[in-house]
Design a protein around this motif. Structure first.
Motif, mmCIF file in Angstrom:
data_model
loop_
_atom_site.group_PDB
_atom_site.id
_atom_site.type_symbol
_atom_site.label_atom_id
_atom_site.label_comp_id
_atom_site.label_asym_id
_atom_site.label_seq_id
_atom_site.Cartn_x
_atom_site.Cartn_y
_atom_site.Cartn_z
ATOM 1 N N UNK A 49 44.003 52.256 32.838
ATOM 2 C CA UNK A 49 43.628 51.593 34.089
ATOM 3 C C UNK A 49 42.169 51.160 33.997
ATOM 4 N N UNK A 50 41.890 49.925 34.422
ATOM 5 C CA UNK A 50 40.544 49.357 34.391
ATOM 6 C C UNK A 50 40.150 48.897 35.781
ATOM 7 N N UNK A 51 38.865 49.033 36.109
ATOM 8 C CA UNK A 51 38.352 48.578 37.399
ATOM 9 C C UNK A 51 37.108 47.728 37.176
ATOM 10 N N UNK A 52 36.977 46.676 37.993
ATOM 11 C CA UNK A 52 35.816 45.810 37.909
ATOM 12 C C UNK A 52 35.287 45.513 39.304
ATOM 13 N N UNK A 53 33.965 45.639 39.487
ATOM 14 C CA UNK A 53 33.290 45.273 40.727
ATOM 15 C C UNK A 53 32.360 44.107 40.412
ATOM 16 N N UNK A 54 32.545 43.001 41.117
ATOM 17 C CA UNK A 54 31.899 41.753 40.738
ATOM 18 C C UNK A 54 30.687 41.413 41.591
ATOM 19 N N UNK A 55 29.583 41.146 40.909
ATOM 20 C CA UNK A 55 28.434 40.475 41.507
ATOM 21 C C UNK A 55 28.437 39.080 40.904
ATOM 22 N N UNK A 56 28.906 38.108 41.649
ATOM 23 C CA UNK A 56 29.158 36.774 41.108
ATOM 24 C C UNK A 56 27.848 36.035 40.836
ATOM 25 N N UNK A 57 27.636 35.657 39.571
ATOM 26 C CA UNK A 57 26.417 34.971 39.149
ATOM 27 C C UNK A 57 26.755 33.641 38.464
ATOM 28 N N UNK A 58 27.700 33.687 37.527
ATOM 29 C CA UNK A 58 28.138 32.500 36.793
ATOM 30 C C UNK A 58 29.607 32.262 37.110
ATOM 31 N N UNK A 59 29.980 31.028 37.440
ATOM 32 C CA UNK A 59 31.340 30.649 37.809
ATOM 33 C C UNK A 59 31.819 31.490 38.993
ATOM 34 N N UNK A 60 31.487 31.036 40.172
ATOM 35 C CA UNK A 60 31.795 31.783 41.392
ATOM 36 C C UNK A 60 33.243 31.616 41.829
ATOM 37 N N UNK A 61 34.034 30.857 41.080
ATOM 38 C CA UNK A 61 35.421 30.607 41.441
ATOM 39 C C UNK A 61 36.321 31.759 41.001
ATOM 40 N N UNK A 62 37.596 31.627 41.311
ATOM 41 C CA UNK A 62 38.578 32.650 40.921
ATOM 42 C C UNK A 62 38.733 32.726 39.410
ATOM 43 N N UNK A 63 38.327 31.663 38.684
ATOM 44 C CA UNK A 63 38.448 31.667 37.228
ATOM 45 C C UNK A 63 37.444 32.619 36.577
ATOM 46 N N UNK A 64 36.475 33.103 37.345
ATOM 47 C CA UNK A 64 35.512 34.061 36.803
ATOM 48 C C UNK A 64 35.841 35.500 37.140
ATOM 49 N N UNK A 65 36.976 35.714 37.794
ATOM 50 C CA UNK A 65 37.348 37.056 38.255
ATOM 51 C C UNK A 65 37.783 37.935 37.085
ATOM 52 N N UNK A 66 37.424 39.211 37.162
ATOM 53 C CA UNK A 66 37.868 40.222 36.203
ATOM 54 C C UNK A 66 38.657 41.307 36.943
ATOM 55 N N UNK A 67 39.462 42.083 36.180
ATOM 56 C CA UNK A 67 39.726 42.043 34.744
ATOM 57 C C UNK A 67 40.267 40.684 34.307
ATOM 58 N N UNK A 68 39.839 40.263 33.124
ATOM 59 C CA UNK A 68 40.214 38.948 32.603
ATOM 60 C C UNK A 68 40.953 39.110 31.278
ATOM 61 N N UNK A 69 41.993 38.292 31.100
ATOM 62 C CA UNK A 69 42.775 38.291 29.862
ATOM 63 C C UNK A 69 42.296 37.175 28.936
ATOM 64 N N UNK A 70 42.348 37.429 27.647
ATOM 65 C CA UNK A 70 42.049 36.381 26.680
ATOM 66 C C UNK A 70 43.185 35.366 26.659
ATOM 67 N N UNK A 71 42.957 34.256 25.994
ATOM 68 C CA UNK A 71 43.920 33.150 25.988
ATOM 69 C C UNK A 71 45.296 33.593 25.499
ATOM 70 N N UNK A 72 45.341 34.413 24.449
ATOM 71 C CA UNK A 72 46.625 34.856 23.895
ATOM 72 C C UNK A 72 47.225 36.018 24.665
ATOM 73 N N UNK A 73 46.392 36.645 25.528
ATOM 74 C CA UNK A 73 46.847 37.824 26.245
ATOM 75 C C UNK A 73 46.613 39.119 25.500
#
Length: 653
Positions: A49-73
């Motif tokens: 299980x992973x947890x992320x708390x975001x302080x948005x600095x670069x790319x404030x859109x949903x595309x910058x949200x974590x946890x993030x998967x790589x292109x291949x998954x």
């Protein structure tokens, strides 16, 4: 800037809901690191299980949200920090044949793509930035952890039975008493009393560690943890630099350094949110701000705090520099009450004992800065890399003089110097200071003379410097059932040669004091108010450059940071900067005899000390009584005990 945490049930007996609940609670404990959003990811088949708390600095859109998967998954990441060269890496990665394009414009996505194309360790070597990274490899079923080269971002981990956990702060681990045993490591406590922090990789808790700067590790599917492995080494950098000292003319070296600083600062000013800088009016912060202004299209926002006590106030100097450079300057004068109100919050902010008293003004200036911007650049690292401390400029010559004095005479001199109370020395220097050469003029002379008296018995250069940077010289005698572990001064495998004593001192400060004290202080003070801080001097290109500077461009005429001064004086008049070095502190010494006395007496009560059993009551009370009587300035010794005591009380240790 964010907060990351993770929990792995190595028995794989937890369902998804339980894993998510644990991760969420770990994240909640450090929510101020990232108040702009939260996310969890679980894989119950592998107990992850992973947890992320975001302080948005670069790319404030949903595309910058974590946890993030790589292109291949294959890779899933939670990551804290900034990759400053992500735009250059992005362009390089796009050259891969068949690259399908980007989802957003975050550095996190670039980081993951670099891992996909180049592998984990090669990707780490390509990053210029500050970061603590956790990556779950869904193909190999292993957890990868890494920390930036200089230790700007923290990462703690612990194995407790069948449970492995990690987090940006210890408080994320401490929330689950069922899984995390809060057993104080008494040997670490002894080390804490010496340094005012626990030297990494140890922490105040048994079986709990801090990942060292510039290293990575891997938790394998069978539960074995790889011995942390360096992907970059300050020690290797320092050793290699000895044979590569710059031989070009001084002007050429300084011009190259200025160009490098401008390049680094320009990319560290990239932000999708408001950005500014701390400004004390000293060499380091003034240079960072001056170069920021060269890169900016509008006045840079600068921030400082002031105190009515002249011995601790730099606000007037900062204001003068800001006015000359033309920044949009904000200053706040704080009262003793403002500072004292921070003290009850310290154990929550610094969740293991930490007693650098400049933590108080650092938190105050961070809080004020956060009211205006989300990101602030600082001058941290300038002193360590460019020989800015008085001990760098004068320590070597002082030791060369001391070692030639017979030990019995040194003992007599030490006794005489320490017999005169600090306030009496202060009066003498105030009276005769104007008649002294500039090299002998100093701030808080009584405190410094007592410090010198305490180290005069050193038998070697190593012991002299260790004692010079110690709070308690005899921590094993102050603590009960404790033996100070082999710290950075005892481990010669983690040190360069002492042939160049000043360079050795700089290295020891950069490798130990900088990450474990300075960067820990700034990270917690700023993240407690959700402020991201960036330190351009700590870019690895600048670090590597600094190691190759000839000594005369570090220290000239008993004054450090010569190369930085040469650059700064192109932008700011020399007379604005030249003054005795002033630390960023508060008058803890007088507060302990005044408004903090009742609070301190309660924490230092003999019956309390005896019942808790951590300290030798007689040693602590002696230091306390000497301080109250004004016989000695024991503020740092007492503050270290008080910070541990209040930490125990807050966390119910």
């Amino acid at each position: 800037m964010c907060g990351i945490a993770g929990f792995i049930d190595l028995s794989r007996s937890s369902d998804a809901k339980r894993l998510e609940r644990i991760a969420r609670k770990m994240g909640d404990a450090q929510n101020m690191r990232g108040p702009d959003g939260s996310g969890q990811w679980t894989d119950p088949d592998w107990g992850v299980s992973l947890d992320h708390r975001r302080l948005a600095i670069i790319d404030l859109t949903k595309e910058g949200v974590q946890p993030m998967h790589s292109r291949s998954g294959r890779f899933v990441t939670v990551y804290n920090g900034e990759i400053y060269n992500y735009r250059d890496l992005r362009a390089e990665l796009e050259q891969d044949e068949g690259f399908p394009g980007w989802r957003g414009h975050s550095d996190t996505e670039v980081m993951l793509e670099a891992m996909e194309q180049w592998g984990f360790e090669n990707a780490l070597n390509s990053f210029s930035g500050m970061f603590a990274i956790a990556v779950w490899d869904r193909q190999e079923h292993c957890l990868l952890l890494a920390r930036d080269r200089m230790g700007e971002k923290p990462l703690y981990y612990s194995r407790q039975g069948d449970n492995f956990m990690f987090g940006s702060e210890l408080k994320s681990l401490m929330g689950y008493k069922k899984y995390f045993k809060r057993a104080v490591d008494r040997d670490a406590l002894a080390a804490y009393l010496r340094y005012c922090y626990v030297p990494a990789p140890r922490t105040i808790f048994k079986n709990t560690f801090c990942l060292m700067p510039g290293t990575w590790t891997c938790l394998y599917p069978d539960g074995k943890l790889m011995e942390p492995r360096p992907y970059w080494s300050l020690l290797d950098c320092a050793r290699e630099a000895r044979n590569k000292i710059f031989t070009a003319p001084d002007e050429a070296i300084i011009e190259t350094l200025e160009d490098l600083l401008l390049k680094v600062i320009e990319r560290e000013m990239i932000s999708d949110v408001p950005l500014g800088a701390f400004l004390s009016g000293g060499v380091d912060s003034s240079l960072i701000v001056a170069l920021m202004q060269q890169c900016a299209l509008a006045p840079v926002k600068t921030f400082t705090i002031g105190f009515d006590d002249e011995a601790y106030n730099e606000a007037e100097n900062a204001k003068a520099v800001a006015s000359y450079i033309g920044t949009e300057h904000t200053e706040l004068y704080v009262t003793p009450k403002d500072a004292l109100n921070i003290i009850p919050q310290i154990p929550q902010i610094w969740d293991q004992p930490f007693s650098d008293s400049s933590q108080i003004p650092t938190h105050l200036v961070s809080r004020m800065t956060r009211e205006h911007v989300t990101v602030a650049l600082s001058g941290d690292g300038g002193d360590e890399l460019f020989a800015g401390y008085n001990r760098h400029a004068r320590g070597c010559s002082l030791w060369n003089n001391l070692k030639n004095i017979p030990a019995p005479l040194r003992k007599i001199l030490s006794g005489w110097m320490s017999a005169i109370p600090p306030h009496s020395w202060d009066k003498v220097f105030k009276m005769y200071g104007p008649l002294l050469p500039s090299s002998l003029q100093m701030r808080l002379p009584g405190q410094k003379i007592h410090k010198l008296a305490a180290v005069m018995g050193a038998a070697s250069a190593e012991e002299y410097y260790r004692d010079l940077t110690s709070i308690w010289l005899n921590p094993d005698q102050v603590t009960r059932k404790a033996h100070e572990f082999q710290g950075p001064f005892q481990n010669t495998n983690r040190q360069p040669s002492q042939e160049d004593l000043t360079g050795w001192m700089q290295f020891m400060d950069t490798a130990n004091y900088l990450p474990d004290d300075i960067l820990t202080k700034v990270d917690r003070a700023a993240m407690a108010v959700s402020l991201e801080t960036r330190a351009p001097f700590l870019d690895h290109e600048i670090v590597e450059f600094s190691q190759r500077l000839p000594m005369h461009l570090r220290i000239t005429g008993g004054q450090g940071k010569h190369a930085l001064r040469r650059i700064l004086y192109k932008y700011v008049p020399q007379e604005m900067i030249e003054r005795p070095k002033m630390g960023f502190g508060v008058p803890i010494d007088s507060w302990l005899r005044g408004p903090l006395r009742e609070w301190a007496e309660e924490l230092l009560h003999p019956e309390r000390l005896d019942s808790e059993g951590y300290f030798n009551t007689g040693q602590v009370r002696l230091a306390w009584n000497e301080h109250l009587a004004g016989i000695k300035d024991n503020q740092y010794k007492i503050w270290s005990i008080l910070m541990f005591q209040s930490w125990c009380e807050h966390w119910e240790i």
